[in-house]
Write a protein that holds these residues in place. Structure first.
Motif, short mmCIF file in Angstrom:
data_model
loop_
_atom_site.label_atom_id
_atom_site.label_comp_id
_atom_site.label_asym_id
_atom_site.label_seq_id
_atom_site.Cartn_x
_atom_site.Cartn_y
_atom_site.Cartn_z
N ALA A 19 -72.43 -42.13 -2.05
CA ALA A 19 -72.81 -43.36 -2.75
C ALA A 19 -73.62 -43.11 -4.01
O ALA A 19 -73.50 -43.86 -4.98
N GLY A 20 -74.49 -42.08 -4.02
CA GLY A 20 -75.28 -41.86 -5.22
C GLY A 20 -76.57 -41.12 -4.95
O GLY A 20 -76.73 -40.43 -3.95
N VAL A 21 -77.49 -41.29 -5.87
CA VAL A 21 -78.82 -40.68 -5.79
C VAL A 21 -79.84 -41.78 -6.07
O VAL A 21 -79.64 -42.60 -6.97
N SER A 183 -74.29 -47.78 -14.55
CA SER A 183 -74.27 -47.05 -13.29
C SER A 183 -75.66 -46.56 -12.92
O SER A 183 -75.94 -46.32 -11.74
N TRP A 184 -76.50 -46.40 -13.93
CA TRP A 184 -77.90 -46.00 -13.69
C TRP A 184 -78.76 -47.23 -13.84
O TRP A 184 -78.76 -47.89 -14.88
N SER A 185 -79.49 -47.59 -12.79
CA SER A 185 -80.40 -48.73 -12.86
C SER A 185 -81.79 -48.28 -12.44
O SER A 185 -81.94 -47.45 -11.54
N SER A 276 -85.17 -45.82 -9.04
CA SER A 276 -84.10 -45.44 -9.97
C SER A 276 -82.90 -44.99 -9.15
O SER A 276 -83.04 -44.17 -8.24
N THR A 277 -81.73 -45.52 -9.48
CA THR A 277 -80.54 -45.24 -8.71
C THR A 277 -79.35 -45.01 -9.63
O THR A 277 -79.16 -45.75 -10.60
N VAL A 302 -73.88 -38.20 -14.34
CA VAL A 302 -74.97 -38.18 -13.37
C VAL A 302 -76.06 -37.23 -13.85
O VAL A 302 -77.26 -37.56 -13.86
N ALA A 303 -75.65 -36.02 -14.25
CA ALA A 303 -76.63 -35.03 -14.70
C ALA A 303 -77.37 -35.51 -15.95
O ALA A 303 -78.57 -35.25 -16.11
N LEU A 304 -76.67 -36.23 -16.82
CA LEU A 304 -77.32 -36.77 -18.01
C LEU A 304 -78.43 -37.75 -17.63
O LEU A 304 -79.53 -37.72 -18.20
N GLY A 305 -78.17 -38.60 -16.64
CA GLY A 305 -79.19 -39.53 -16.18
C GLY A 305 -80.38 -38.83 -15.55
O GLY A 305 -81.52 -39.25 -15.75
N LEU A 306 -80.12 -37.76 -14.81
CA LEU A 306 -81.22 -37.02 -14.18
C LEU A 306 -82.12 -36.37 -15.23
O LEU A 306 -83.34 -36.37 -15.10
#
Length: 401
Positions: A19-21, A183-185, A276-277, A302-306
């Protein structure tokens, strides 16, 4: 579990169940637990007040959103702008140097990381590239035609738009209206506020206590080039940019903050939390059109958001005047297909770890044939405002003598 490029690529596959992180961070003011902080204010000086479930209580509690999702996205993009050279990210810059002199507080170059609507922005639509209207150039046509189902041009020029979302609403009703939800909230919320309606009063002092009852005339637009002078005229607006008012209007005398003008005061909270998700389910909407490359593209995002998160919020940070926070603790969790599959992420990535993970994901996406990595330009693509935009800027900020 440890986050790796292989883990992310596998989890981002069309048929994967992960589902995500989520990262839950307990925050405290720099002044210590319970010290007042200033939430964001909106029209009329109002806070965004809510009732939310929190802790182990049987009733929802009062909460105030200190920083909401759009604001958090802007801060994450600013963090990516600062790391752009190190990460090798693409950037489009609107160069305003040809406009002429602008006030010092305005940017002379506006980065695409600061565009209000990312690539789907009127500033980019109204730009020129080598004298041509940007939307008619090869790059412009690719960017403005991109959608979630044809996302390769955005990976090449605006990867952040695929993570934080966009709505292409500035091309006209009969043109593209492509949308992609974020996708990142992320948001920061304060729970159990001690009070919400307190006002911040004050007094602008004056060591000489000059009289503010004497009328004067001054130049509204430029008080450096035009001196003010006393006059017996009534205190009313005059033509030619001049005004007749009191000394307080030119910064002299003592001025009380009246109740109607007083801003909301800071708020003391029992707890402040950031959640943060990144949703892998949402990222599965992103398709590149390159066979077998979609999972690698999503893993890169995903890595960009992290990277953005640990850079912007992995240490103490300042949201606005009176709102400085630092992390007390953070829980990183991998969200599986069901709650039974959830796992703690260990070790929690540092900025260096997140950058290494991002580079590994970029390498996988590049190997899959996507326009990233070596295909990202090393220098920003610089565009200029067209004549209409230049006139709008100049009318908003006329040059002064």
């Amino acid at each position: 579990m440890k986050l790796t490029a292989d883990v992310l690529v596998e989890a981002c596959d069309d048929l994967a169940g992960e589902a995500g992180v989520t990262v839950t961070t307990e925050l405290e003011p720099l002044g210590g637990p319970g010290a007042p902080v200033k939430p964001a204010t909106y029209e009329g000086g109002r806070f965004q007040v809510d009732d939310r479930w929190w802790g182990d209580g049987d009733e929802p509690v009062k909460a105030i959103v200190i920083d909401n999702e759009p604001s958090q996205a802007n801060r994450l993009e600013a963090a990516l702008e600062a790391l752009r050279p190190e990460l090798g990210l693409p950037e489009i810059v609107l160069d305003l140097s040809g406009i002429g002199e602008l006030p010092p507080h305005l940017p002379k170059r506006l980065s695409g990381f600061r565009f209000p609507h990312r690539h789907a922005d009127a500033y980019l639509r109204d730009a020129l590239l080598d004298g041509r209207r940007f939307p008619t150039t090869e790059v412009g046509q690719a960017i403005f035609s991109a959608t979630a189902d044809a996302a390769a041009p955005l990976l090449e020029w605006f990867p952040q738009a695929l993570l934080f979302g966009f709505w292409q609403s500035h091309l006209g009703r009969k043109r593209s209206q492509a949308k992609l939800a974020r996708s990142w909230s992320s948001e920061i919320v304060g729970y159990k506020p001690a009070a919400t309606g307190t006002k911040r009063f004050g007094l602008k002092g004056d060591p000489l206590n000059l009289s503010v009852t004497e009328a004067l005339t001054y130049h509204d637009d430029d008080q450096l080039a035009h001196e003010w002078s006393f006059t017996g005229a009534d205190k009313s607006k005059a033509r030619g940019g001049k005004a007749t008012e009191a000394l307080s209007n030119v910064g002299h005398g003592q001025v009380l903050v009246r109740e109607a003008d007083a801003a909301p005061a800071g708020v003391s909270f029992e707890a402040i939390s950031q959640r943060s998700t990144v949703s892998l389910a949402a990222l599965r909407r992103v398709r590149t059109g390159v066979p077998g490359a979609d999972a690698a593209a999503r893993a890169l995002l995903v890595a960009l958001g992290l990277v953005a998160h640990v850079t912007a919020f992995g240490r103490s940070f300042s949201l606005r005047s009176g709102c400085e926070l630092r992390p007390r603790s953070a829980a990183w969790q991998w969200l599986g297909a069901t709650a039974e599959d959830d796992r703690d992420i260990d070790p929690r990535p540092t900025v260096a770890d997140a950058v290494d993970l991002f580079r590994a994901c970029v390498a996988k996406a590049e190997d899959a044939g996507l326009p990233v990595g070596a295909r990202w330009p090393t220098e920003p693509l610089v565009v200029q405002p067209n004549d209409a935009l230049a006139q709008a800027i100049r009318k908003s900020w006329p040059q002064v003598d």
